[in-house]
Design an enzyme around this catalytic site. Structure first.
Site, PDB file in Angstrom:
ATOM      1  N   TYR B 280       0.834  -1.197   0.000  1.00  0.00           N
ATOM      2  CA  TYR B 280       0.000   0.000   0.000  1.00  0.00           C
ATOM      3  C   TYR B 280       0.875   1.255   0.000  1.00  0.00           C
ATOM      4  CZ  TYR B 280      -3.476   3.418   1.573  1.00  0.00           C
ATOM      5  OH  TYR B 280      -4.297   4.514   1.684  1.00  0.00           O
ATOM      6  N   TYR B 281       1.902   1.266   0.816  1.00  0.00           N
ATOM      7  CA  TYR B 281       2.784   2.435   0.834  1.00  0.00           C
ATOM      8  C   TYR B 281       3.770   2.425  -0.323  1.00  0.00           C
ATOM      9  CZ  TYR B 281       0.636   4.632   4.702  1.00  0.00           C
ATOM     10  OH  TYR B 281      -0.286   5.287   5.460  1.00  0.00           O
ATOM     11  N   HIS B 434       4.551   1.730   9.712  1.00  0.00           N
ATOM     12  CA  HIS B 434       3.281   1.188   9.238  1.00  0.00           C
ATOM     13  C   HIS B 434       3.164  -0.318   9.444  1.00  0.00           C
ATOM     14  CE1 HIS B 434       1.756   4.941   7.794  1.00  0.00           C
ATOM     15  NE2 HIS B 434       2.859   5.179   7.124  1.00  0.00           N
ATOM     16  N   HIS B 436       2.686  -4.035  11.216  1.00  0.00           N
ATOM     17  CA  HIS B 436       1.777  -4.659  12.186  1.00  0.00           C
ATOM     18  C   HIS B 436       2.538  -5.735  12.959  1.00  0.00           C
ATOM     19  CE1 HIS B 436      -2.269  -3.460  10.103  1.00  0.00           C
ATOM     20  NE2 HIS B 436      -1.441  -2.450  10.233  1.00  0.00           N
TER      21      HIS B 436
END
Lengths: 751, 751
Positions: B280-281, B434, B436
């Site tokens: 996503y980034y 970012h 997890h």
């Protein structure tokens, strides 16, 4: 086990039936009625098809697919096992497969003129004949009307509807002796078993009986057996059922003694073709209605079946197509499985037959093209030729009002459409045993997606692990209950106390329907019986205002009662909450109630209004939606979540918002639902994500008029006024609101 | 407010940077570098484009769309308001729109040779120049690095990346005096503000800095300003940040002092092009990486930017495309919004540039065709010509193992694909701020739909009503926590105690990856640091067995610990429960825990195993799925539902199933996930709705080997054995199980 024989009464044949019989006999058609095939295919039709083969892509593709399927079955060999299983089990599935394959093989024999298909049909029929002549009742006992090949007569009837077509196709291929053997040992006793031996199944106005009637009639047409044909059209001579007996679903078995195919056309269809059980069951009944009608048209043209009851069969196809959303999914009114759509096989039949016998509407061709297949008969040929020749036009769904009831006098369903928005407003009768207690409920769609949902049914059709694929108890405890719908619940009880005996005596009444101005379309109806002593009057308008990005829904529900009540008005919005303009608490999850569906709702939040215009926004299917509703300080605002008391996970965990007004006699709920803007996770742009409404106000509310003022964020106001009493379209009204006179003609004004 | 100046340290320029600078200066390219356009468009390229116009459908369509958009903006008139709003507000949105329009208008001027576009760009730039020369910091103070046009330097950088392209396009249209005015009062101070004036933003290895570097570098290339170019490539000379300072997201500001565009290529990308923050980034950073690289390629070809770090930029595009499901949606590893896909604009750039500079892979053309648009430059032209000429081939996604870390030594992500099934197994490093806490987690897809989900992020990107469109607190309290993932939770605490300082020091380690046999593909990795004293070893195999309808997933998780613990293994299945083979109670809804994400889970059901093979089936996206997992009597089986402690409805109400094993030191979890059959609401046929597995057994589990016996419903058994220690591919093993010897070569066997 039921003891049906106790409930059967003998009666004299009705005068009316006699007269029709006489009429038919008088004009008995004697032409080529004894040629074969004659039922669905005709000799002339087959010649035309053969001439066009290879030059009709949609037909050619359908033929190729069917040929491949039948060839595969032929390679597998014939199996006609001794019946023993319920639906889903091997013997059930095998015999079901057989009926489809027989019908297809018969058609292939006619079209391709290849004897291997005729022989296959003959061989399998002879195996059935050998088995059937000594076959006892099916060993499974759950059905109220047990079949022989299947556990229920319904499936036996399915079999015969298809197999009579196969027999017709190979009729001339068989010797007279072979035909006699099949008719004597298989077809005639088969037809008798599902009719005279099973009147509780056959002698009714019900979708089951329609299958039975068609089965008996179609084999009667092939065999040229007038007794069977009459039995199909008018029911079993002299047999009447107990009018108070009920079936397994809780519906009356035969409330008014009507039976036979013609009665099954007369009763459940309204003049516009709305089927009282709703589109999901109409779709199921469509095949026997239409395929038998096609057979009657071919063999008994003098009956003018497609003109019967002012052409209601063809009208019903149009009604059904209009009861679908932008994607072709049927609106799940009453018991309806979401996702069932006009892509189902029965609708291929419906669209083809409607095209062939209903004036060749080019709009039907666009649906046929989407369906990607056609019937292998004259009607399918006509459709395939039409598509090949580029005649199709887009199927344009317009706003439509469909009455309910045989005479169109039992309420109805109004569908208002503008741009992508579709309002489905139900003010119909009970809908037989598949009806829900949802008077004046509605659902809202945009571009084929649900904005405010109707839950549909609680059933996993044919998924054996989920209660055998049958209706789940949550269908009764949730899906049928009033609280499962976007309509008013008084004192946490369902309409008619949730009782079929009461509900089936009543229907809502149309106040007015007006779609003449595309920009402001209105449907308004009243319900006086759901809660005795309380009248509910709901007026819904789909309005396109130049100050708004898209059409919006204005919903005015005027409630007047003799007593003080608690009113709950739920909104089953589809999406995730974006913003609310009121304060609420999120308590430890409690269950909302104990009965009438409330036992399935969790309370996720509880608050009170911070404003006279309570606002809730959500994001669903890439669009923003905002609900604005007029509230007063004493109202409660509830967030609910479905799923309590659902140990088997039979229910979806859907969200709801509920407006609760307590200790109130008369009140009017006014709500606007806007669709605005869009969001895409690809562009990540939130476009027009805020409501365009500043406030809505109820500025007049009397026995004569209700007026709502809608003010948008720019400060511009528009007034919607509706007449609460019956008025003529030509009547001119003047009312004074805030010192100003407003004048208009007709039932409503928006200015 | 942060006081960044305290954290800036001056240091000597690194020897390495000096050497590279020297190298570049030595070979400084002197050719047509001073012609304009030169950055993204080139003079020669423009000529080629003009020659092909009208004959390149994809390019022509893109051009027409852009022309329409720019013409509409020109008709609206120029507006450069005094900055005052956050994202979503008017001034923000206007300046954002302006940057896009300027870039497009510049390109239109070049391609269409129509002066109105040049004049529009010039007029707007002059308005910006007039405003910018006296513009103070943006009035909104929330950012750690405030911009001038926008509230954060990040958006100022976005602006300059686009506007430098516009300036390049009209460079020759302007007089020398006009250029001087713009450069002196607008571009140079603009570049200085986002770099030397904002080192906490610029001087980092971070996707924000990449935008800053590209902005400074691109305007530097256009202006031929070597100081800016060097600042872009190597960072601000002599500036280093406090290595222990953290940013707003909790990540380190600049842990190891690296900065500049080249460092931003070196650090976050692994040798195969996996970007440490996840797809996503990576998608977000792709545009500045590639567009600046294209500019460097054109103006400084001697830098060989597309070959830098062994061509990692182009490899990263391939990695990113492979990190998407069958629909092109990126796997939401770490913080990732679901639905973001290769249809996003940055991926049009990526695919075009990859085609142009990466060997013209015809498979890329099929993606370009789906995207339906191309860049209006040389690369877009090449793609449009390729598509026009029918050169495209289907983009075939295969199984792939992507290492993580600059040297590829910090774990990775393994993707196993067979038929429609895709396993995404994450054994990577933390993923910067970012990341997890989801060591050895996985998600499973079929045909582009989630079977077992990774939750993704808790954020409504750019939806202002939801926390300003920023990360919601539930991102930290739920989405990042271990329990939000399909991996092991020990004692209800997250990996690394959910602490970034600890997590960022560690990564999982690959045990082995082997996709050489398509029928049995395996990835295996170990995690030793998530819970000190506990080692988790997870081996996942995607197996196609002829006795099974489709490939299935075998998941073996071996846990060894010094202490007794409670182990929770959740499965976030997507769909509705169809059947479970165990008894459970449905308690009044309780909340599962108080912290580490457990506070967001309701307990919907709690039971214990009835069998050694616990079975749960569900229906999702028209397919049946069955999970079979080995259990013992003491295990607890929990049904969970997300949504507790979520008053703002920020979380989805998704289902989970959890296997809980208490008071255990060492244990091995073994699970098979099957996809089988299908269900359609149109046909209402439930095909192959039952699992094909009779039982699974752990038949051997030692430090050296783990063996699982899978027995299907026909009674046929297969054995999967994996080596738990490092072995050579050539090593031959023999183990005795139930008295029988099994022999194989390599890491695993399935026989």
């Amino acid at each position: 086990m039921h003891n049906w024989s106790n409930k059967i009464l003998l009666s004299n044949t009705a005068i009316r039936i006699l007269l029709i019989s006489f009429f038919i006999t008088l004009f008995q058609y004697q032409g080529n009625a004894q040629e074969h095939p004659k039922l669905i295919l005709t000799k002339a039709g087959v010649e035309k098809i053969r001439a066009e083969l290879g030059n009709i892509p949609l037909f050619d593709a359908s033929l190729a697919a069917i040929k491949a399927a039948v060839d595969a079955e032929i390679a597998l060999g014939i199996d006609t096992p001794i019946p023993k299983d319920y639906s889903g089990g091997y013997t059930h599935t095998r015999h079901k497969q057989n009926w489809f394959t027989l019908q297809k093989a018969g058609v292939l024999y006619q079209i391709l003129d290849d004897e291997k298909y005729a022989k296959y049909v003959k061989d399998m029929l002879m195996q059935y004949e050998e088995m059937y002549k000594t076959l006892p009742l099916h060993p499974k006992t759950r059905s109220y009307a047990r079949g022989k090949l299947f556990w229920q007569c319904l499936n036996d009837s399915n079999w015969l509807v298809y197999v009579s077509q196969a027999y017709d196709c190979i009729y001339d291929y068989l010797t007279k002796k072979e035909r006699k053997k099949l008719e004597k040992n298989l077809f005639r006793p088969f037809a008798d078993h599902i009719s005279v031996d099973s009147p509780q199944f056959y002698q009714r106005v019900h979708n089951h009986s329609t299958w039975g009637n068609a089965a008996v009639g179609m084999i009667g047409l092939v065999m040229n057996d007038q007794e069977l044909i009459d039995r199909a059209l008018y029911g079993i001579k002299g047999v009447n059922l107990d009018k108070k007996a009920k079936d397994d679903d809780g519906g009356y078995l035969n409330k008014d003694g009507k039976a036979g195919f013609l009665a099954n056309i007369e009763e459940p269809f309204s003049p516009e073709g709305y089927y009282n059980e709703g589109p999901y069951y109409q779709r199921y009944a469509m095949y026997p209605f239409l395929i038998f009608a096609e057979g009657l048209h071919n063999v008994k043209p003098e009956l003018n079946i497609f003109k019967y009851k002012d052409g209601v069969l063809l009208k019903s196809i149009n009604a059904l197509l209009n009861l679908s959303d932008a994607d072709g999914d049927f609106f799940p009114l009453n018991d309806g499985q979401k996702g069932m759509s006009y892509y189902t096989g029965a609708l291929v039949t419906a669209v083809n037959i409607s095209y062939q016998y209903g004036g060749r509407d080019p709009q039907l061709l666009s649906i046929a093209k989407k369906q990607g297949k056609v019937l292998l008969d004259d009607s399918g040929l006509a459709v395939a030729i039409g598509v090949r020749d580029g005649k199709e036009e887009a199927f344009e769904k317009k706003s439509i009002n469909l009455t309910d009831g045989p005479d169109g006098k039992q309420g109805g369903v109004g569908i208002l459409r503008n741009e992508g928005l579709e309002l489905v407003f139900k003010y119909a009768a009970q809908g037989s045993s598949h009806g829900h207690y949802d008077k004046l409920s509605y659902s809202l769609y945009e571009d084929g997606n649900e904005v405010l949902q109707d839950y549909g049914l609680a059933r996993f059709v044919n998924i054996e692990q989920k209660g055998g694929g049958n209706y789940l108890k949550e269908n009764k405890t949730w899906a049928k209950q009033t609280i499962a719908h976007n309509t008013l619940v008084q004192n946490e009880t369902s309409h008619f106390q949730g009782k079929y005996e009461i509900g089936s005596q009543h229907h809502s009444d149309l106040h007015f329907y007006d779609d003449s101005d595309t920009a402001v379309q209105v449907v308004s109806a009243k319900e006086k019986n759901a809660y005795p002593g309380t009248e509910i009057h709901r007026t819904m308008a789909v309005i396109k205002d130049e100050d708004f990005e898209k059409p919006f829904l204005l919903d005015m529900m005027r409630v007047t009662s003799n007593t003080e009540n608690q009113y709950d008005l739920p909104f089953y919005f589809m999406g995730q909450v974006i913003k609310a303009n009121f304060e609420y608490e999120s308590p430890a999850l409690a269950i909302l109630g104990e009965d009438n569906g409330y036992q399935h709702l969790y309370l996720e939040g509880k608050g009170t209004p911070s404003s006279k215009s309570t606002v809730l926004s959500w994001l669903g299917n890439g669009n923003f939606y905002t609900l604005t509703t007029i509230t007063d300080n004493a109202d409660e605002l509830l967030f609910t979540r479905l799923g309590a008391n659902d140990p088997e996970f039979n229910l979806r965990r859907d969200a709801g918002f509920m407006l609760r007004r307590k200790n109130t006699k008369n009140t009017t709920f006014v709500t606007v639902i806007e669709s605005h803007g869009s969001y895409s996770p690809v562009t990540e742009s939130a476009i027009n994500s805020n409501s365009n409404i500043k406030e809505i106000k109820l500025v007049l509310d009397t026995a004569d008029y209700t007026a709502v003022l809608i003010t948008n964020v720019k400060g511009n106001s528009k007034l919607f006024i509706t007449a609460n009493t019956k008025v003529l379209k030509t009547t001119t009204h003047t009312v004074k609101i805030s010192g100003k006179d407003y004048t208009w003609t007709g039932s409503y004004t928006y200015q």
